[in-house]
Design an enzyme around this catalytic site. Sequence first.
Site, PDB file in Angstrom:
ATOM      1  N   LYS A 123     -13.132  -4.559  -5.613  1.00 12.05           N
ATOM      2  CA  LYS A 123     -13.494  -5.972  -5.479  1.00 12.05           C
ATOM      3  C   LYS A 123     -14.727  -6.301  -6.336  1.00 12.05           C
ATOM      4  CE  LYS A 123     -11.213  -7.365  -1.262  1.00 12.05           C
ATOM      5  NZ  LYS A 123     -11.038  -6.371  -0.211  1.00 12.05           N
TER       6      LYS A 123
HETATM    7  N1  GLU Z   1      -6.326  -5.428   4.663  1.00 12.11           N
HETATM    8  C1  GLU Z   1      -6.080  -4.250   3.898  1.00 12.11           C
HETATM    9  C2  GLU Z   1      -6.791  -4.334   2.577  1.00 12.11           C
HETATM   10  O1  GLU Z   1      -7.111  -5.423   2.121  1.00 12.11           O
HETATM   11  C3  GLU Z   1      -4.612  -4.042   3.597  1.00 12.11           C
HETATM   12  C4  GLU Z   1      -3.881  -3.810   4.823  1.00 12.11           C
HETATM   13  C5  GLU Z   1      -2.420  -3.488   4.620  1.00 12.11           C
HETATM   14  O2  GLU Z   1      -1.800  -4.061   3.723  1.00 12.11           O
HETATM   15  O3  GLU Z   1      -1.926  -2.710   5.396  1.00 12.11           O
HETATM   16  O4  GLU Z   1      -7.046  -3.297   2.010  1.00 12.11           O
END
Ligand code: GLU
Length: 282
Positions: A252
């Site tokens: 990010k």
């Molecule tokens: N929220 C998780 C992330 O942004 C991804 C979760 C998922 O796709 O299982 O890394």
Amino acid sequence: MARGRLAPTPTGFLHVGHARTFALAAARARRDGGTLVYRTEDLDGARCRPEFASAAMEDLRWLGLEWQEGPDVGGPDGPYVQSQRRPWFAEVWRRLQASGTIYPCDKSRRDVDRALTAPHAEDDAEPIFPPSLRPALGSGQAAAEPGSMNWRFRVPDGESITFVDALRGPQAFVAGRDFGDFLVWRKDGLPSYELAVVADDHAMGITEVVRGADLLLSTARQLLLYRSLDWTAPAWAHAPLIQDPHGRRLAKRSAGLSLRELRARGCRPAEVLNAPLESLVD
Ligand code: GLU
């Protein structure tokens, strides 16, 4: 009917890698007129910020992605928000406790490091939890709630966990060798990522999970949770991780490749989704 999801964690601005994975998730959910739901995974209040959550939705809409909102999928206020769903996660903790597969763990990271006989790989964020540190079977069965304790899932040592990935074919991971007893609940009162994602993918009726290949090992862990909960697991598709032109994984914080910056530089959505990465770099 197919049902997919977009599940970003709002700890920063989304980058071109997220865009490509999410576009794939949207396309696969829509193949046969299926539904796509949106879920903000903001349980970690120390790392997540509301402005990143709204930026993610805005950036994905700019990209042309659409998801369904409204009472069926998220209530009148729009998409699902994990921080508003804590009672459900506590309920899933109870069900796991009833299944006898989880235990309270009072061992610190230092205890784990001390008990490890072999050094673990630098890039593996979580060392294999040493079975010698497990409490006796049945430990924690009387607890009425998680309390201020970590809780771990007792993995079936030596069992091969297999699944067929829609993009990569057959996958196999060995419990106790590739991953160890993993956290399902944290002593700060939050469910772990593994518990929350399984609880919500099940509750939201997700039929296929599309996400980055960095979560392949998590899929093996999550399959064990589905089995303990006696729930049918979804299908899986793990998208390749894209790397920056220096061969590093995009994060990010990777400057220059966030959707915000690309858009500010005049990039079109189609370029973000399809152009070779080199041509997008400043
Ligand atoms: N929220 C998780 C992330 O942004 C991804 C979760 C998922 O796709 O299982 O890394």
